[in-house]
Scaffold this motif. Structure first.
Motif, PDB file in Angstrom:
ATOM      1  N   SER A 112       0.169  -2.143  -8.553  1.00 16.91           N
ATOM      2  CA  SER A 112      -1.149  -1.716  -8.085  1.00 16.91           C
ATOM      3  C   SER A 112      -1.514  -0.326  -8.591  1.00 16.91           C
ATOM      4  CB  SER A 112      -1.191  -1.734  -6.562  1.00 16.91           C
ATOM      5  OG  SER A 112      -0.321  -0.760  -6.030  1.00 16.91           O
ATOM      6  N   ARG A 113      -0.543   0.447  -9.037  1.00 15.36           N
ATOM      7  CA  ARG A 113      -0.826   1.799  -9.515  1.00 15.36           C
ATOM      8  C   ARG A 113      -0.867   1.913 -11.035  1.00 15.36           C
ATOM      9  NH1 ARG A 113       3.081   2.784  -5.412  1.00 15.36           N
ATOM     10  NH2 ARG A 113       2.091   3.652  -3.573  1.00 15.36           N
ATOM     11  N   TYR A 114      -0.078   1.120 -11.737  1.00 14.82           N
ATOM     12  CA  TYR A 114       0.076   1.298 -13.174  1.00 14.82           C
ATOM     13  C   TYR A 114      -0.158  -0.011 -13.905  1.00 14.82           C
ATOM     14  CZ  TYR A 114       2.266   5.494 -11.481  1.00 14.82           C
ATOM     15  OH  TYR A 114       2.512   6.656 -10.826  1.00 14.82           O
ATOM     16  N   THR A 115      -0.653   0.125 -15.140  1.00 12.72           N
ATOM     17  CA  THR A 115      -0.858  -1.015 -16.014  1.00 12.72           C
ATOM     18  C   THR A 115       0.121  -0.896 -17.166  1.00 12.72           C
ATOM     19  OG1 THR A 115      -3.193  -1.035 -15.455  1.00 12.72           O
ATOM     20  CG2 THR A 115      -2.546  -2.242 -17.416  1.00 12.72           C
ATOM     21  N   VAL A 116       0.832  -1.946 -17.449  1.00 17.26           N
ATOM     22  CA  VAL A 116       1.816  -1.952 -18.528  1.00 17.26           C
ATOM     23  C   VAL A 116       1.206  -2.688 -19.707  1.00 17.26           C
ATOM     24  CG1 VAL A 116       4.085  -2.736 -19.198  1.00 17.26           C
ATOM     25  CG2 VAL A 116       3.711  -1.875 -16.906  1.00 17.26           C
TER      26      VAL A 116
END
Length: 178
Positions: A112-116
């Motif tokens: 929910s915080r980071y996009t890979v």
């Protein structure tokens, strides 16, 4: 003469480059074309939302692992309903559920915080969910989990530990580098 040759200069035949030079050039070209490893991006960037939308199907598929864990936990709990195993079954249920809930909670918080966006992190996430699948595979009836000669408990602990180490590595990467 030939139109591509400059006048008054002799034409030298081209030497074949060394294999390591060709390999290095190919690796640099591939790395410039495809992102191999980047830091996880903040998920709030608008340009990264298209990647987040594409991975919703993958997230739904990976959630099925936790549904399988709930099914296996139910089977384990039902197998411990007799008079002599109910306390052991309850303790095992709380311990296994707690470990898998922590795995799910860490994944949810990170996603929910980071996009890979790069291939290395996608490979790491794949290994992470292979560890989750391995741990779910070792949730068996209480007679096998409580047997000291069985490999079930050790296998579950090994896969949960592997997943926890991968999660800790991802969190440390974000903490120290992002």
């Amino acid at each position: 003469g030939m139109p591509w040759m400059l006048p008054n200069k002799p034409v030298r035949p081209l030497r074949r480059p060394h294999k390591t030079t060709v390999t290095t050039i190919m690796v640099i070209m591939i790395m410039a074309r495809f992102p191999i490893m980047h830091l996880p991006c903040n998920g709030s960037f608008m340009e990264n939302l298209k990647y987040s939308r594409m991975s919703i199907g993958a997230i739904c598929f990976l959630t099925c692992f936790f549904v399988a864990a709930a099914y296996n936990l139910g089977t384990m709990l039902i197998s411990s309903l007799d008079d002599q195993n109910w306390l052991r079954g309850t303790i095992y249920f709380v311990g296994i559920f707690g470990a898998l809930f922590q795995t799910w909670y860490n994944d949810l918080g990170f996603s929910s915080r980071y996009t890979v966006l790069d291939h290395v992190h996608r490979l790491i996430w794949g290994l992470k969910f292979l560890a989750v699948a391995g741990s779910i595979m070792f949730i068996t009836p209480i007679s096998l989990l409580a047997d000291p000669h069985s490999f079930e408990t050790l296998g579950f602990i090994a896969f949960v530990l592997l997943e926890a180490l991968i999660s800790m590595g991802l969190s440390m990467e974000v903490y120290f580098r992002a």
